[in-house]
Design a protein around this motif. Structure first.
Motif, mmCIF file in Angstrom:
data_model
loop_
_atom_site.group_PDB
_atom_site.id
_atom_site.type_symbol
_atom_site.label_atom_id
_atom_site.label_comp_id
_atom_site.label_asym_id
_atom_site.label_seq_id
_atom_site.Cartn_x
_atom_site.Cartn_y
_atom_site.Cartn_z
ATOM 1 N N ALA A 1 2.380 23.794 -18.663
ATOM 2 C CA ALA A 1 3.797 23.628 -18.968
ATOM 3 C C ALA A 1 4.583 24.847 -18.505
ATOM 4 C CB ALA A 1 3.986 23.401 -20.462
ATOM 5 N N LEU A 2 5.873 24.858 -18.818
ATOM 6 C CA LEU A 2 6.774 25.928 -18.391
ATOM 7 C C LEU A 2 7.252 26.761 -19.581
ATOM 8 C CD1 LEU A 2 8.917 23.877 -15.875
ATOM 9 C CD2 LEU A 2 7.727 25.993 -15.294
ATOM 10 N N ASP B 1 17.137 16.990 -13.956
ATOM 11 C CA ASP B 1 16.365 17.658 -12.918
ATOM 12 C C ASP B 1 15.139 18.351 -13.496
ATOM 13 O OD1 ASP B 1 15.727 18.381 -10.383
ATOM 14 O OD2 ASP B 1 17.341 19.832 -10.111
ATOM 15 N N LEU B 2 14.195 18.648 -12.605
ATOM 16 C CA LEU B 2 12.996 19.383 -12.981
ATOM 17 C C LEU B 2 13.339 20.804 -13.414
ATOM 18 C CD1 LEU B 2 10.792 18.330 -9.937
ATOM 19 C CD2 LEU B 2 10.654 17.375 -12.243
ATOM 20 N N HIS C 1 7.120 20.797 -21.312
ATOM 21 C CA HIS C 1 6.644 20.080 -20.125
ATOM 22 C C HIS C 1 7.874 19.587 -19.368
ATOM 23 C CE1 HIS C 1 2.341 19.929 -19.756
ATOM 24 N NE2 HIS C 1 2.205 19.776 -21.057
ATOM 25 N N ALA C 2 8.526 20.517 -18.675
ATOM 26 C CA ALA C 2 9.790 20.210 -17.998
ATOM 27 C C ALA C 2 9.613 19.973 -16.507
ATOM 28 C CB ALA C 2 10.784 21.352 -18.232
ATOM 29 N N ARG D 1 14.814 12.093 -8.666
ATOM 30 C CA ARG D 1 15.736 11.489 -7.699
ATOM 31 C C ARG D 1 15.316 10.071 -7.326
ATOM 32 N NH1 ARG D 1 14.829 15.758 -3.135
ATOM 33 N NH2 ARG D 1 12.728 15.124 -3.777
ATOM 34 N N VAL D 2 14.094 9.693 -7.708
ATOM 35 C CA VAL D 2 13.540 8.382 -7.355
ATOM 36 C C VAL D 2 13.433 7.541 -8.624
ATOM 37 C CG1 VAL D 2 11.572 7.171 -6.349
ATOM 38 C CG2 VAL D 2 12.256 9.414 -5.445
#
Length: 423
Positions: free
Chosen positions: A109-110, A391-392, A129-130, A198-199
């Motif tokens: 994770a971040l 966004d991530l 968990h971004a 984006r998808v």
């Protein structure tokens, strides 16, 4: 160069989705959703993923498999379709002499706070968990469980290895340690997905060639005799020298590398001096080096060193340069991209596939591709009904969990269709 995916050149046959085994059962789909949310609530940073590793190990062992924890203490690998893959030693249908198809997930994770208001929000302050690694993990786990059942019935044409890799977010990534632990031994091809907000969920993005960029870290120190601002001619004016390095090095590099390589130095910090009437004796700059092209990335350290030294010497400063290698670009191999295309077309039709652009982000999946052919697909996670895109690497990042089913069935189709590829 055309990086779009051919719609008619197939290297693997694509039977209709209802004729291809390996669909995700509803009960397992629900279990994977709970598994992903549990990971989301308990995020762990790189090389600290002990709880995550234990949860994966327990579930794989419960399925009769033999996962092996990596030498680093977190992360694991698990083979399917080899004689020693199951706890009872039963030889399965696949020929162990054939190279394995590897499916890779990153599990860390971040170090950022989770800002969502959901019942599965992070319970660990400052951790989230971004980046979607919890989804990647659930996808590879689910694919492994489905493929293990296929192997038991003799329906798996090729052995498969699951790689649950730690520390993707820690430069230069956990991939080199996983490789050192034997993750690629016997592997002939490797696949991965990465969440892409984006998808739309239900779709994937594909690209032949580089799909991410290289990213390195750069630290520069400049030294020289300082002095009074009334007598700059008796000093090395390090403030001017540092400013010229900041401005001129990126410009100089743009004339020494093909512009299509996208080699760029971007500074994030410049520090020097403490008083308005004192020319300092030391200055520091730090930033990143990003590059779209693999060959240019390999040349980047020498080019950057030379440019900095040239500008610093011009202004009478001595330079100390720390160039920290990050990751090379992920360069998708064409045959593997076509395998992903064929698998997705078999599951959901050509309309579920779109071309994707090269990202400026880095990904340590690239290290595996230095050794074996492979490719990464963009996994759509954006809820189609929502207009806002999260966004991530933001605290509010979340996904449409339909993406888990899509990822699992993409990978199981790849494992089945990969049997028709050479090697």
């Amino acid at each position: 160069m055309n990086h779009s995916i051919s719609r008619d050149a197939g290297t693997a046959r694509t039977p209709a989705g209802d004729q291809l085994p390996g669909a995700l059962p509803d009960a397992l789909r629900a279990e994977l959703g709970h598994f992903r949310r549990d990971l989301h609530m308990h995020p762990e940073l790189g090389n600290q993923e002990f709880r995550t590793t234990a949860a994966l190990k327990e579930r794989l062992e419960r399925a009769g498999l033999r996962p092996r924890v990596l030498a680093t203490g977190t992360g694991l690998i698990c083979d399917i379709g080899t004689p020693d893959a199951t706890a009872d030693g039963r030889a399965l249908a696949a020929d162990p002499a054939r190279p394995l198809l590897a499916l890779r997930a990153d599990i860390d994770a971040l170090p950022i706070p989770d800002t969502k208001t959901v019942d599965y929000a992070s319970t660990v302050p400052g951790r989230a968990h971004a980046c979607g690694h919890d989804v990647h993990t659930a996808v590879v786990l689910g694919a492994g469980l489905v493929l293990a059942e296929l192997a038991r019935t003799g329906a798996l044409p090729r052995p498969v290895r699951l790689i649950f890799q730690p520390a993707e977010e820690v430069l230069p990534g956990g991939a080199p340690d996983a490789i050192e632990s034997g993750a690629l031994e016997g592997v002939g091809r490797i696949l991965a997905v990465h969440c892409d907000p984006r998808v739309d969920a239900g779709r994937i993005g594909l690209r032949v060639g580089a799909i991410t960029s290289a990213c390195d870290r750069l630290e520069v120190g400049l030294d020289g005799p300082g002095g009074h601002t009334a007598r700059p001619h008796l000093t090395t004016d390090l403030v001017t020298a540092a400013s010229r390095v900041a401005l001129d090095v990126p410009a100089l590099l743009s004339r020494r590398v093909d512009a299509r390589a996208g080699l760029a130095v971007t500074w994030g910090r410049l520090a020097s001096g403490h008083a308005c009437n004192v020319i300092p004796q030391h200055a520091e700059l730090s930033g990143t080096v990003r590059c779209l092209d693999l060959e240019a990335w390999r040349l980047a350290p020498d080019l950057v060193h030379a440019a900095i030294d040239e500008i610093a010497t011009l202004h009478g400063a001595k330079s100390q340069i720390t160039y920290v290698r990050g990751v090379p670009p992920v360069v998708n191999e064409p045959v593997t991209v076509q395998l992903l295309h064929s698998a997705m077309a078999a599951r959901r039709g050509e309309g579920a596939i779109e071309d994707t652009e090269q990202s400026l982000g880095g990904e340590d999946f690239s290290w595996y591709l230095e050794h074996v052919p492979g490719a990464m697909a963009r996994l759509g996670v954006h809820p189609p009904a929502e207009t806002t895109r999260r966004d991530l690497h933001r605290g509010d990042f979340d996904v449409d969990e339909q993406a888990i089913k899509v990822g699992v069935e993409l990978f199981t189709a790849c494992a089945l269709l990969d049997g028709s590829l050479a090697g």
